[in-house]
Design an enzyme around this catalytic site. Structure first.
Site, PDB file in Angstrom:
ATOM      1  N   ASP A  17     -92.624  19.368  58.165  1.00  0.00           N
ATOM      2  CA  ASP A  17     -93.832  18.723  58.679  1.00  0.00           C
ATOM      3  C   ASP A  17     -93.419  17.420  59.355  1.00  0.00           C
ATOM      4  O   ASP A  17     -92.903  16.512  58.700  1.00  0.00           O
ATOM      5  CB  ASP A  17     -94.777  18.435  57.505  1.00  0.00           C
ATOM      6  CG  ASP A  17     -96.144  17.941  57.956  1.00  0.00           C
ATOM      7  OD1 ASP A  17     -96.231  17.347  59.042  1.00  0.00           O
ATOM      8  OD2 ASP A  17     -97.113  18.148  57.208  1.00  0.00           O
ATOM      9  N   SER A  48    -104.007  18.755  55.604  1.00  0.00           N
ATOM     10  CA  SER A  48    -103.826  17.488  56.303  1.00  0.00           C
ATOM     11  C   SER A  48    -104.898  16.484  55.853  1.00  0.00           C
ATOM     12  O   SER A  48    -104.943  16.142  54.689  1.00  0.00           O
ATOM     13  CB  SER A  48    -103.864  17.722  57.813  1.00  0.00           C
ATOM     14  OG  SER A  48    -103.450  16.581  58.484  1.00  0.00           O
ATOM     15  N   HIS A  77     -96.542  21.287  60.373  1.00  0.00           N
ATOM     16  CA  HIS A  77     -97.767  20.723  59.820  1.00  0.00           C
ATOM     17  C   HIS A  77     -98.861  21.787  59.642  1.00  0.00           C
ATOM     18  O   HIS A  77     -99.419  22.258  60.625  1.00  0.00           O
ATOM     19  CB  HIS A  77     -98.264  19.597  60.727  1.00  0.00           C
ATOM     20  CG  HIS A  77     -99.362  18.782  60.115  1.00  0.00           C
ATOM     21  ND1 HIS A  77     -99.228  18.167  58.897  1.00  0.00           N
ATOM     22  CD2 HIS A  77    -100.612  18.491  60.544  1.00  0.00           C
ATOM     23  CE1 HIS A  77    -100.347  17.527  58.611  1.00  0.00           C
ATOM     24  NE2 HIS A  77    -101.202  17.714  59.585  1.00  0.00           N
TER      25      HIS A  77
END
Ligand SMILES: *[C@@H]1O[C@H](CO)[C@@H](O)[C@H](O)[C@H]1NC(C)=O
Ligand SMILES: *[C@@H]1O[C@H](CO)[C@@H](O)[C@H](O)[C@H]1NC(C)=O
Ligand SMILES: *[C@@H]1O[C@H](CO)[C@@H](O)[C@H](O)[C@H]1NC(C)=O
Ligand SMILES: *[C@@H]1O[C@H](CO)[C@@H](O)[C@H](O)[C@H]1NC(C)=O
Length: 556
Positions: A422, A199, A461
């Site tokens: 995601d 991320s 995610h």
């Protein structure tokens, strides 16, 4: 948002092999402040160093996919530094296994998450548990996942020193500091050095590859927040898209559409396994469902044209009134409740609830207006903010340099993966970057020599979701860097709803998974990767227009 825990048994094995075969054993120094001298850091000066031994440290499972860790022993070194000409005070924390035979001979720089430049204990724990010397940094600002308030000075001007830390330079600092302290402690340099992040930490890994070639041998960067201003702004697109369609769609209704997409497209990879293997092949269209009925919050609801339109707009991603799509949406079948919270009461009245942290950046950093209310934003206001976000922050936060030749020429490797479901950062954002690098650097095959991307169907995610999650991608990167074995697939696994183990070998982009039509669908061995290796040099049409580029509406 965070790094995955790697299985460390294998690494421990490697560590003992390395230790046993190392003839020039030098003694590890004492873990005390006097052992260490100030590392040389380009553009910064060290303010202080303190070291102390820590034993039996427990790291809680702070985030769902982390395992709790207990009884960690290490040497903790805190270095405070200040950048020349800046009014900052940045912590770089380094953890070192207490003796050479516990050290795997490697250094790991760890990434941050959301608005945290680094995650300190949360990221250092898994690294030390796997035998790495590791570092993390606070970027000189308070630790907070959910707000970038620290970007503002008291008088509400932007603290560019801290933005600069967060975006780029603190990432390099922690490598300079960590590698130097590692060498001072063990009397030799780490054999190999890596980046590990997801991320925001994934974006940082790409930043290191783009801007600091030569610092590391390998970068593991998952679900990267490339084009960060666009990622942030795309989070509020669903609200705008619903306004544009003239209706509010509840979470329950979105889930219904997602289940319909799954029903239609799950089988396209050859097996009904609850995961859409290749969303590009999915031609699901919500408009075809107009007139169908569903049950939500005790109400019988009929799909209207406006509702289907809204769902389509949301999944298409930010699209200007002139029909230019400026950022990918998330594919059909992806749960969207990270962004939306529309509820229906017993009278059937729909309410758009507080969007939580979604509007923090436009409110506090772009507009500096505490009354800013995203629920009333129309399309033209939205794109004005979009352009503002790009003009003010794109230059430093986009992480879009597509010429990785300096990184490639050092022999370093970039291994990246992204969950197809995601909901926070669309996987297509990473695909577009990879395509851009291909265009710049001689085609897919040439790029595959140093940069490989793996897409994880059904994974959300940095993990979670119905799909199989990469088990130990760092180990795959090690194999590539240290043993010259480029990863063809990434070993992944999850548990299905019945608690059964599901394994998959994730396909290297642009290949897609296909069930072989024989064998247990839960087993990786029943699947293959199909498709070509991707475009060769010369297959690409012309680039994007400059005007679009400047407004953040295309890649550079
Ligand atoms: C706002 O505060 C910052 C940091 O204290 C200072 O550098 C800047 O000059 C101030 N700006 C104004 C307009 O007062
Ligand atoms: C949605 O909004 C309601 C009402 O404000 C709140 O109770 C609920 O926790 C919210 N749900 C999510 C997922 O944010
Ligand atoms: C934004 O506006 C909506 C609708 O008018 C309202 O319900 C909500 O409380 C407002 N939020 C804030 C933070 O002012
Ligand atoms: C959007 O809102 C702004 C401010 O309320 C208004 O001036 C503008 O006319 C609106 N644009 C459209 C297309 O509705």
């Amino acid at each position: 948002m965070f790094t995955m825990v790697s299985t460390f048994v294998l690494l421990q094995l490697c560590a003992s092999v390395v230790a046993a075969t190392n003839e020039n054993f030098q003694n590890t120094r004492n873990c005390e402040t006097s052992t260490f001298t100030a590392p040389v850091i380009p553009g910064a000066k060290v303010l202080s160093i303190t070291a102390k031994e820590r034993r039996n440290v427990d790291i809680p499972a702070a985030i769902a996919s982390f395992q709790p860790l207990s009884d960690l022993n290490f040497c903790e070194i805190k270095v405070y530094l200040a950048h020349l000409g800046a009014n900052d005070r940045v912590l770089v924390e380094t953890w070192l296994p207490l003796s050479q035979d516990l050290w795997n001979d490697r250094f790991q720089a760890t990434g941050g998450g959301a608005w945290a430049t680094g995650m300190l204990d949360i990221a250092l724990g898994p690294a030390i548990a796997s035998g790495y010397a590791a570092s993390s940094t606070d970027g000189g600002h308070p630790f907070d996942f959910f707000t970038p308030d620290w970007m503002l000075n008291e008088n509400k001007s932007i603290n560019w020193d801290l933005v600069h830390n967060f975006a780029t330079r603190s990432l390099a600092d922690q490598v300079y500091v960590g590698k130097s302290l590692t060498e001072q402690f063990y009397g030799r340099q780490p054999r190999y050095s890596y980046w590990n992040g997801c991320s925001q930490g994934g974006r940082q890994g790409y930043t290191v590859a783009q801007r600091y070639p030569g610092l590391l041998d390998g970068v593991l960067a998952a679900a990267p927040a490339l084009k960060l201003p666009n990622v942030i702004m795309s989070g509020i697109w669903p609200i705008v898209a619903m306004h544009e369609a003239g209706t509010l769609v509840s979470n329950c209704e979105f889930s219904w559409f997602a289940s319909k997409a799954l029903e239609e497209c799950d089988i396209l990879d050859g097996a009904k396994d609850g995961v859409i293997g290749n969303p590009e092949a999915c031609t699901f269209d919500p408009l075809r469902l107009v007139g169908q009925k569903m049950e939500c919050s005790g109400h019988k609801i009929e799909v209207t044209g406006a509702m289907a339109d809204a769902v389509r707009n949301v999944h298409r991603g930010p699209t200007t009134p002139f029909g230019i799509n400026v950022f990918p949406g998330v594919p059909y079948g992806t749960p969207l409740n990270a962004f939306l919270n529309v509820t229906i009461d017993s009278n059937g009245v729909r309410t758009l609830n507080d969007p939580g942290v979604l509007d923090v950046f436009p409110r506090t950093i772009l507009l500096k207006d505490s009354n800013f209310n995203v629920s009333k934003l129309n399309t033209s206001e939205y794109f004005a903010l979009w352009v503002q976000a790009n003009e003010e922050y794109g230059w430093i936060l986009n992480t879009e340099h597509s010429d990785l030749s300096a990184f490639r020429d050092t022999g370093a490797r970039l291994l990246s993966w992204h969950g197809i479901n995601d909901p926070i950062i669309p996987y297509q954002n990473t695909v577009k970057y990879r395509q851009h690098v291909e265009r710049e650097m001689g085609g897919a095959k040439a790029v595959d020599n140093f940069f490989r991307l793996f897409l994880a169907p059904g994974v959300e995610h940095c993990g979670l979701g119905a799909g199989a999650v990469p088990k130990d991608p760092l180990e795959s990167l090690l194999g590539w860097v240290e043993r010259g074995e480029p990863p063809e697939t990434l070993t992944s696994e999850t548990r299905n709803q019945d608690g059964e183990l599901v394994t998959r070998d994730l396909c290297r982009y642009p290949r897609v998974p296909k069930y072989l039509a024989i064998g247990d669908i839960n087993k990786a061995s029943s699947w293959s990767c199909e498709g070509v290796d991707g475009a060769e040099e010369g297959d690409f049409a012309g680039g994007l227009k400059d005007g679009l580029k400047q407004a953040g509406l295309g890649w550079d």
